[in-house]
Design a protein around this motif. Structure first.
Motif, mmCIF file in Angstrom:
data_model
loop_
_atom_site.group_PDB
_atom_site.id
_atom_site.type_symbol
_atom_site.label_atom_id
_atom_site.label_comp_id
_atom_site.label_asym_id
_atom_site.label_seq_id
_atom_site.Cartn_x
_atom_site.Cartn_y
_atom_site.Cartn_z
ATOM 1 N N LEU A 1 0.843 -1.189 0.000
ATOM 2 C CA LEU A 1 0.000 0.000 0.000
ATOM 3 C C LEU A 1 0.881 1.242 0.000
ATOM 4 O O LEU A 1 1.934 1.274 0.651
ATOM 5 N N SER A 2 0.435 2.251 -0.724
ATOM 6 C CA SER A 2 1.170 3.511 -0.802
ATOM 7 C C SER A 2 0.247 4.657 -0.445
ATOM 8 O O SER A 2 -0.944 4.631 -0.762
ATOM 9 N N CYS A 3 0.818 5.649 0.179
ATOM 10 C CA CYS A 3 0.063 6.844 0.546
ATOM 11 C C CYS A 3 0.993 8.033 0.354
ATOM 12 O O CYS A 3 2.000 8.142 1.048
ATOM 13 N N THR A 4 0.660 8.861 -0.597
ATOM 14 C CA THR A 4 1.466 10.037 -0.871
ATOM 15 C C THR A 4 0.749 11.260 -0.316
ATOM 16 O O THR A 4 -0.399 11.518 -0.658
ATOM 17 N N VAL B 1 4.303 7.297 2.415
ATOM 18 C CA VAL B 1 4.364 6.257 3.436
ATOM 19 C C VAL B 1 3.825 4.975 2.807
ATOM 20 O O VAL B 1 2.878 5.014 2.016
ATOM 21 N N TYR B 2 4.434 3.844 3.134
ATOM 22 C CA TYR B 2 4.154 2.579 2.475
ATOM 23 C C TYR B 2 3.945 1.480 3.501
ATOM 24 O O TYR B 2 4.481 1.537 4.618
ATOM 25 N N LEU B 3 3.170 0.493 3.108
ATOM 26 C CA LEU B 3 2.991 -0.690 3.940
ATOM 27 C C LEU B 3 3.137 -1.913 3.045
ATOM 28 O O LEU B 3 2.250 -2.213 2.250
ATOM 29 N N GLN B 4 4.263 -2.583 3.182
ATOM 30 C CA GLN B 4 4.487 -3.828 2.466
ATOM 31 C C GLN B 4 3.906 -4.951 3.302
ATOM 32 O O GLN B 4 4.274 -5.113 4.469
ATOM 33 N N ILE C 1 -8.409 2.211 1.466
ATOM 34 C CA ILE C 1 -8.283 1.335 0.311
ATOM 35 C C ILE C 1 -8.548 -0.102 0.761
ATOM 36 O O ILE C 1 -8.094 -0.519 1.824
ATOM 37 N N GLN C 2 -9.303 -0.822 -0.036
ATOM 38 C CA GLN C 2 -9.732 -2.156 0.336
ATOM 39 C C GLN C 2 -8.663 -3.200 0.031
ATOM 40 O O GLN C 2 -8.050 -3.182 -1.039
#
Length: 126
Positions: free
Chosen positions: A20-23, A78-81, A120-121
């Motif tokens: 997931l990415s969040c800019t 910010v990212y969530l792998q 985001i799903q």
């Protein structure tokens, strides 16, 4: 967030991976607590990971060893792998940010955050 774009969600089978990415715009990831929350219908939002000022990270027990939160200070993202996803990871995921003291960025509570992504799903099938 003040203005953000989340991406990277979708549907995967158990054992699969998503990032997931969040800019963000309007605030800097360098001097905020950034967190990822998830929510299933009828339940409260629960934090799964956080990063304090781009350096120190915290993870919920369910995420340890499978999820990695990170920030890109240049891209202000910010990212969530997420690896080894399981059906119980199915939820709507939100990025969040606020100016919190370090102790509140570890195991953060949703009511402390003023800035949120649109969500985001993520759906994991067995």
């Amino acid at each position: 967030l003040v203005d953000s774009v989340e991406s990277g969600g979708g549907s995967v089978q158990a054992g699969g991976s998503l990032t997931l990415s969040c800019t963000a715009s309007g605030l800097s990831v360098r001097d905020h607590c950034l967190a990822w929350f998830r929510q299933v219908p009828g339940r409260d939002r629960v934090a799964v990971a956080s990063v304090y000022m781009g350096d120190d990270s915290w993870y919920h027990d369910s995420a340890k060893g499978r999820f990695i939160a990170s920030v890109d200070k240049e891209k202000n993202g910010v990212y969530l792998q997420m690896d080894r996803l399981q059906p119980e990871d199915t939820a709507k995921y939100y990025c969040a940010a606020d100016s919190l003291a370090p102790k509140y960025c570890s195991d953060p509570r949703s009511h402390l955050f003023d800035y949120w992504g649109q969500g985001i799903q993520v759906t994991v099938s067995s």
